[in-house]
Write an enzyme that holds these catalytic residues in place. Sequence first.
Site, PDB file in Angstrom:
ATOM      1  N   HIS A 287      -7.416   2.859   3.466  1.00 29.34           N
ATOM      2  CA  HIS A 287      -7.195   3.820   4.832  1.00 29.34           C
ATOM      3  C   HIS A 287      -8.668   3.951   5.403  1.00 29.34           C
ATOM      4  CE1 HIS A 287      -3.274   4.824   2.932  1.00 29.34           C
ATOM      5  NE2 HIS A 287      -2.990   5.360   3.997  1.00 29.34           N
TER       6      HIS A 287
ATOM      7  N   ASP B 280       0.756  -1.281   0.005  1.00 31.29           N
ATOM      8  CA  ASP B 280       0.003   0.038   0.069  1.00 31.29           C
ATOM      9  C   ASP B 280       0.964   1.290  -0.063  1.00 31.29           C
ATOM     10  OD1 ASP B 280      -2.666   1.596   0.233  1.00 31.29           O
ATOM     11  OD2 ASP B 280      -1.856   1.891   2.304  1.00 31.29           O
ATOM     12  N   SER B 281       0.278   2.201  -0.435  1.00 29.83           N
ATOM     13  CA  SER B 281       1.046   3.788  -0.447  1.00 29.83           C
ATOM     14  C   SER B 281       1.457   3.896   1.155  1.00 29.83           C
ATOM     15  CB  SER B 281       0.125   4.632  -1.065  1.00 29.83           C
ATOM     16  OG  SER B 281      -1.135   4.787  -0.011  1.00 29.83           O
TER      17      SER B 281
ATOM     18  N   CYS C 243      -4.363  -1.537  -2.284  1.00 29.12           N
ATOM     19  CA  CYS C 243      -4.318  -0.227  -2.387  1.00 29.12           C
ATOM     20  C   CYS C 243      -5.378   0.209  -3.469  1.00 29.12           C
ATOM     21  CB  CYS C 243      -3.042   0.545  -2.502  1.00 29.12           C
ATOM     22  SG  CYS C 243      -3.047   2.377  -2.876  1.00 29.12           S
TER      23      CYS C 243
ATOM     24  N   GLU D 239      -3.044   9.034   7.938  1.00 30.23           N
ATOM     25  CA  GLU D 239      -1.394   8.821   7.563  1.00 30.23           C
ATOM     26  C   GLU D 239      -0.635   9.758   8.761  1.00 30.23           C
ATOM     27  OE1 GLU D 239       0.821   7.404   5.654  1.00 30.23           O
ATOM     28  OE2 GLU D 239      -0.528   5.963   5.118  1.00 30.23           O
TER      29      GLU D 239
ATOM     30  N   CYS E 281     -11.117   2.753  -0.120  1.00 30.12           N
ATOM     31  CA  CYS E 281      -9.855   3.035   0.004  1.00 30.12           C
ATOM     32  C   CYS E 281      -9.251   2.289   1.520  1.00 30.12           C
ATOM     33  CB  CYS E 281      -9.769   4.619   0.276  1.00 30.12           C
ATOM     34  SG  CYS E 281      -8.103   5.053   0.769  1.00 30.12           S
TER      35      CYS E 281
HETATM   36  N1  DGL Z   1      -5.051   3.261   0.749  1.00 32.78           N
HETATM   37  C1  DGL Z   1      -5.108   3.683  -0.723  1.00 32.78           C
HETATM   38  C2  DGL Z   1      -6.122   3.297  -1.498  1.00 32.78           C
HETATM   39  O1  DGL Z   1      -6.693   2.231  -1.178  1.00 32.78           O
HETATM   40  C3  DGL Z   1      -4.912   5.316  -0.851  1.00 32.78           C
HETATM   41  C4  DGL Z   1      -4.006   5.839  -0.082  1.00 32.78           C
HETATM   42  C5  DGL Z   1      -3.353   7.015  -0.755  1.00 32.78           C
HETATM   43  O2  DGL Z   1      -3.960   8.099  -1.337  1.00 32.78           O
HETATM   44  O3  DGL Z   1      -2.108   6.984  -0.786  1.00 32.78           O
HETATM   45  O4  DGL Z   1      -6.586   3.792  -2.181  1.00 32.78           O
END
Ligand code: DGL
Length: 279
Positions: free
Chosen positions: A200, A15-16, A78, A164, A198
């Site tokens: 997150h 993931d990012s 992600c 984050e 997402c």
């Molecule tokens: N966790 C990532 C997703 O599912 C995105 C996070 C980011 O913007 O880096 O899209």
Amino acid sequence: MTDSGKPIAPIGVFDSGFGGLSVLRSLRERLPQYDYLYLGDNARAPYGTRSFETVHRFTLQCVRYLFDHGCPLVILACNTASAKALRNIQQNWLPVSDDPTRRVLGVIRPTAEAVAQTRTNGHIGVFATPGTIASGSYDIEIHHLRPDFKVSGHACPMWVPLVEEGYADSPGADFFVREGVDALMAIDPEIDTVLLACTHYPLLYDKIRAALPGHIRLVPQGQIVADSLADYLHRHPEMETRLTHGASVQFLTTDRAERFDQTAALFMGHKVEATRVEC
Ligand code: DGL
């Protein structure tokens, strides 16, 4: 190394930043027998507001890193990377790479399949990053299976930075969650199912739940992705037997390890000790 001296062959989870940990947690609950190697590109997160080319380049670097460290299979945990990089990696890079039998899987297709089978009035809401919404991936994948569904997406550019930076429990998060929920419901007041598209966003689950009307079903992805991987490994014994079964998990981050450990513990529900790497 495994006890038998064989090199470890973990499932790579990418993931990012921290979001993929919500998927990793579900994977470890559903498929605890495998080894896992998690990589968070925290130094370059968020990806959600970056261009197609940049997300593709960063994602490919991280996938290569995980392949080079023994993973025969990588999950892009992600949505942004799945929307902007997965197809290109699968169709153009992997077939000409030094081992085309390795695999990269994303999170959008399994989530769309789960939604297509769900009991709903057909009005689906999607919360995701600007990159995922702009890609139109959820509309395309869901409409492919259910052309009769109405899919309404809303981009929430502040939600990932809140997670984050450790502000998921702050009053600021209440403000931005309320703003996102109101905007989505204004697009289609008949929505009865909302996807957290997402990885997150599960960290904001309680706030999103509280802001949404009570009758709306809120769907996080972790469980869906875990069920889909279990099914994939059942259908692909040639991959299943390549993976090692040591039930271990290792964490890698491209930013400071101490910072990663603190927030990762919130996602995982236990202490985490990450190693910092360059991809
Ligand atoms: N966790 C990532 C997703 O599912 C995105 C996070 C980011 O913007 O880096 O899209």
